[in-house]
Design an enzyme around this catalytic site. Structure first.
Site, PDB file in Angstrom:
ATOM      1  N   GLY A  55      71.609  28.343  36.256  1.00 58.55           N
ATOM      2  CA  GLY A  55      71.524  29.898  35.965  1.00 58.55           C
ATOM      3  C   GLY A  55      72.506  30.766  36.177  1.00 58.55           C
ATOM      4  N   ASP A  64      67.933  40.604  31.536  1.00 59.98           N
ATOM      5  CA  ASP A  64      67.738  39.149  31.589  1.00 59.98           C
ATOM      6  C   ASP A  64      67.539  38.640  30.171  1.00 59.98           C
ATOM      7  OD1 ASP A  64      67.655  38.925  34.552  1.00 59.98           O
ATOM      8  OD2 ASP A  64      65.541  39.210  34.495  1.00 59.98           O
ATOM      9  N   LYS A 123      60.133  44.788  39.523  1.00 63.95           N
ATOM     10  CA  LYS A 123      60.630  44.866  38.123  1.00 63.95           C
ATOM     11  C   LYS A 123      59.518  45.440  37.246  1.00 63.95           C
ATOM     12  CE  LYS A 123      63.850  41.140  37.857  1.00 63.95           C
ATOM     13  NZ  LYS A 123      64.290  39.881  37.162  1.00 63.95           N
ATOM     14  N   SER A 156      74.821  39.669  43.659  1.00 64.41           N
ATOM     15  CA  SER A 156      75.278  40.771  42.603  1.00 64.41           C
ATOM     16  C   SER A 156      76.224  41.487  43.179  1.00 64.41           C
ATOM     17  CB  SER A 156      73.930  41.827  42.463  1.00 64.41           C
ATOM     18  OG  SER A 156      72.856  40.977  41.871  1.00 64.41           O
ATOM     19  N   ALA A 159      61.234  35.935  34.782  1.00 62.09           N
ATOM     20  CA  ALA A 159      61.993  35.380  34.016  1.00 62.09           C
ATOM     21  C   ALA A 159      61.708  34.644  32.791  1.00 62.09           C
ATOM     22  CB  ALA A 159      62.756  34.141  34.761  1.00 62.09           C
TER      23      ALA A 159
HETATM   24  P1  NAP Z   1      58.238  34.607  39.226  1.00 59.82           P
HETATM   25  O1  NAP Z   1      57.971  36.035  38.555  1.00 59.82           O
HETATM   26  O2  NAP Z   1      57.548  34.663  40.665  1.00 59.82           O
HETATM   27  O3  NAP Z   1      57.481  33.559  38.453  1.00 59.82           O
HETATM   28  C1  NAP Z   1      57.825  32.333  38.539  1.00 59.82           C
HETATM   29  C2  NAP Z   1      56.846  31.487  37.660  1.00 59.82           C
HETATM   30  O4  NAP Z   1      57.002  30.219  38.120  1.00 59.82           O
HETATM   31  C3  NAP Z   1      55.304  31.742  38.365  1.00 59.82           C
HETATM   32  O5  NAP Z   1      55.020  32.742  37.499  1.00 59.82           O
HETATM   33  C4  NAP Z   1      54.719  30.547  38.000  1.00 59.82           C
HETATM   34  O6  NAP Z   1      53.959  30.272  36.866  1.00 59.82           O
HETATM   35  C5  NAP Z   1      55.755  29.458  38.405  1.00 59.82           C
HETATM   36  N1  NAP Z   1      55.592  28.821  39.770  1.00 59.82           N
HETATM   37  C6  NAP Z   1      55.879  29.621  41.032  1.00 59.82           C
HETATM   38  N2  NAP Z   1      55.569  28.566  41.861  1.00 59.82           N
HETATM   39  C7  NAP Z   1      55.291  27.358  41.595  1.00 59.82           C
HETATM   40  C8  NAP Z   1      55.469  26.064  41.805  1.00 59.82           C
HETATM   41  N3  NAP Z   1      55.250  25.680  43.058  1.00 59.82           N
HETATM   42  N4  NAP Z   1      55.156  24.899  40.907  1.00 59.82           N
HETATM   43  C9  NAP Z   1      55.355  25.188  39.524  1.00 59.82           C
HETATM   44  N5  NAP Z   1      55.150  26.606  39.224  1.00 59.82           N
HETATM   45  C10 NAP Z   1      55.497  27.517  39.825  1.00 59.82           C
HETATM   46  O7  NAP Z   1      59.802  34.511  39.336  1.00 59.82           O
HETATM   47  P2  NAP Z   1      60.963  34.660  38.265  1.00 59.82           P
HETATM   48  O8  NAP Z   1      61.607  36.170  38.548  1.00 59.82           O
HETATM   49  O9  NAP Z   1      60.264  34.480  36.879  1.00 59.82           O
HETATM   50  O10 NAP Z   1      62.112  33.726  38.774  1.00 59.82           O
HETATM   51  C11 NAP Z   1      61.811  32.236  38.400  1.00 59.82           C
HETATM   52  C12 NAP Z   1      63.057  31.397  38.583  1.00 59.82           C
HETATM   53  O11 NAP Z   1      64.044  32.172  37.674  1.00 59.82           O
HETATM   54  C13 NAP Z   1      63.639  31.678  40.233  1.00 59.82           C
HETATM   55  O12 NAP Z   1      64.023  30.423  40.417  1.00 59.82           O
HETATM   56  C14 NAP Z   1      64.770  32.594  40.012  1.00 59.82           C
HETATM   57  O13 NAP Z   1      65.750  32.470  40.876  1.00 59.82           O
HETATM   58  C15 NAP Z   1      65.152  32.262  38.562  1.00 59.82           C
HETATM   59  N6  NAP Z   1      65.784  33.250  37.685  1.00 59.82           N
HETATM   60  C16 NAP Z   1      67.289  33.268  37.564  1.00 59.82           C
HETATM   61  C17 NAP Z   1      67.893  34.493  36.820  1.00 59.82           C
HETATM   62  C18 NAP Z   1      69.231  34.139  36.492  1.00 59.82           C
HETATM   63  O14 NAP Z   1      69.871  35.053  36.098  1.00 59.82           O
HETATM   64  N7  NAP Z   1      69.931  33.034  36.601  1.00 59.82           N
HETATM   65  C19 NAP Z   1      67.063  35.450  36.631  1.00 59.82           C
HETATM   66  C20 NAP Z   1      65.819  35.807  36.997  1.00 59.82           C
HETATM   67  C21 NAP Z   1      65.082  34.706  37.680  1.00 59.82           C
HETATM   68  P3  NAP Z   1      52.725  29.626  36.780  1.00 59.82           P
HETATM   69  O15 NAP Z   1      51.800  30.262  37.642  1.00 59.82           O
HETATM   70  O16 NAP Z   1      52.331  30.087  35.531  1.00 59.82           O
HETATM   71  O17 NAP Z   1      52.737  28.122  37.014  1.00 59.82           O
END
Ligand code: NAP
Length: 402
Positions: free
Chosen positions: A211, A94, A58, A17, A119
């Site tokens: 991403g 986002d 968040k 960031s 996300a």
């Molecule tokens: P989060 O709130 O922790 O959610 C991730 C979700 O992924 C969990 O709710 C879970 O859903 C699933 N998950 C977690 N571990 C897993 C596993 N081992 N196998 C399968 N599913 C799994 O995280 P987030 O903030 O949403 O971020 C998710 C991803 O998006 C990360 O890689 C992050 O870096 C990326 N991201 C990118 C941006 C960008 O701007 N490019 C922005 C935000 C996030 P279930 O329990 O329902 O399966």
């Protein structure tokens, strides 16, 4: 006095960031890693003009805001806060980040959204807004990884899980071969630049993006809120490309003796990047020279060690990697390299290639080795450069790729 902004989170070691906001705008932007027990005090006492919010705050910050935008309320999390007259105004950029990543090509019959976290909620809101029907795949939901075959007709797949993210490089949440209609994959992960899912998509000829653009777009939208409607949308492509080039490795491949180490050293000196020479790194790791290892354990054992090292070096970003001449002997090495590197083939006339101290060259002879390997170097390479002078070659690569 110039305005001050920053990023609030728990641990912020590898955040992009500050670099993105520095490229986008002129204000001060710093990292604020805050432990949970100090979060309430931070929100009350901070003298920042605004801040971004990341994992795991968040939702908590949403509850602490005096006013929350409709979009942030709908998504259930706040990632951008403006502080005005002691009041906190919460937004979720986002939404805009994914909206921009999705782009204008948004006619899909069915999207699969993998993961149900923060996300994913932003992705779902954008898909709803774009009238794209979607199904959320959650490990604990009705639609989960055991009944994916119900959704073979999906034509858009979005990975909103951390599966495949550094340091778990190489893992993929699904097998794209199970989705014959899929024509686009969006993986929200940006480290590595190409996850195993993206590499699968590329191998199947499916359009895929990481991403990074979403990350820059959400920051551009936050910058717009910070600076009261100064628009940054026209900077998104340029900043994304700049960040991509900064993160991308240069992996040099080619015949033994084609100048990978020398060109790598010169390129490192010109660019200030670190050089990792696979053969030297292997000798350090093995505790003996490569000819000694070949003599004692043979080529197959050497290739296994080489792959192990490559898998670990390829997780790094922003480096120069000088590969051993035999890197193309194992297909596995190609995916290891491709996740963060542009593969650069150094071509040098066979007549000037040396063979001393190179066990494979000595055993097979240069002509036979070239016949076996040159087609592979050319097939693996994203780009080729002629190395008839190491300094010129390094300069040309720097100008073209860095
Ligand atoms: P989060 O709130 O922790 O959610 C991730 C979700 O992924 C969990 O709710 C879970 O859903 C699933 N998950 C977690 N571990 C897993 C596993 N081992 N196998 C399968 N599913 C799994 O995280 P987030 O903030 O949403 O971020 C998710 C991803 O998006 C990360 O890689 C992050 O870096 C990326 N991201 C990118 C941006 C960008 O701007 N490019 C922005 C935000 C996030 P279930 O329990 O329902 O399966």
């Amino acid at each position: 006095m110039s305005k001050r902004f920053g990023l609030l989170g728990k641990t912020l070691d590898h955040s992009f960031s500050p670099e993105i906001h520095r490229m986008l705008a002129d204000y001060e932007y710093q990292l604020y890693p805050v432990p949970e027990e100090q979060l309430a005090a931070f929100l009350k006492e901070t003298d920042l003009d605004g801040f971004n919010v990341t994992i795991p705050y968040k939702q908590t910050v949403l509850r602490a805001c005096d006013e929350v935008s409709e979009t942030a309320q709908h998504i259930g999390s706040v990632n951008t806060v403006i502080k005005r007259n002691g009041r906190l105004y919460g937004y979720n950029t986002d939404f805009y980040g994914f909206f921009h990543l999705l782009g204008s090509e948004s006619h899909y019959k069915k999207a699969l959204v993998l993961g149900s976290g923060g996300a994913s909620k932003a992705v779902q809101a954008v898909l709803e807004d774009s009238s794209i029907p979607f199904v959320v795949i959650s490990r604990t939901g009705e639609n989960n990884y055991t009944n994916l075959s119900l959704h073979r007709d999906a034509d858009l797949i979005v990975n909103a899980t951390p599966v495949g993210m550094y340091p778990e490089n190489g893992e993929a949440p699904i097998n794209l071969e199970d989705f014959p209609n899929c024509r686009r994959v969006l993986d929200l992960i940006y480290n590595p630049l190409k996850t195993a899912l993206i590499l699968q998509a590329e191998a199947l000829g499916i359009k895929a993006e990481n991403g990074l653009k979403m990350l820059v777009s959400q920051a551009a939208n936050a910058a717009q809120l910070f600076e009261h409607n100064i628009y940054y949308v026209n900077r998104i492509e340029e900043v994304t490309d700049c960040l991509f080039r900064q993160q991308r490795n240069i992996a040099l491949i080619g015949m033994p003796g084609c100048g990978k180490t020398t060109v790598g050293e010169k390129l490192a000196a010109l660019s200030g990047r670190s050089l990792f020479d696979c053969d030297r790194e292997l000798e350090k790791k093995l505790g003996m020279t490569i000819p000694e290892f070949f003599e004692k354990f043979g080529e197959a054992a050497f290739r296994k060690e080489e792959t192990k090292l490559l898998l670990s070096l390829s997780q790094k970003t922003g480096i120069i990697l000088s590969c051993g001449g035999g890197v193309v002997c194992r297909e596995q090495n190609r995916d290891a390299l491709k996740q963060n590197s542009i593969i650069v083939h150094l071509e040098r006339p066979i007549e000037v290639l040396p063979s001393n101290g190179r066990p494979v060259t000595l055993e097979r002879g240069l002509i036979a080795l070239a016949a076996e390997r040159m087609p592979k170097y050319r097939a693996w390479a994203d780009v080729s450069f002629l190395n008839d002078d190491a300094s010129n070659c390094a300069k040309t690569i720097q100008e073209a790729l860095l």
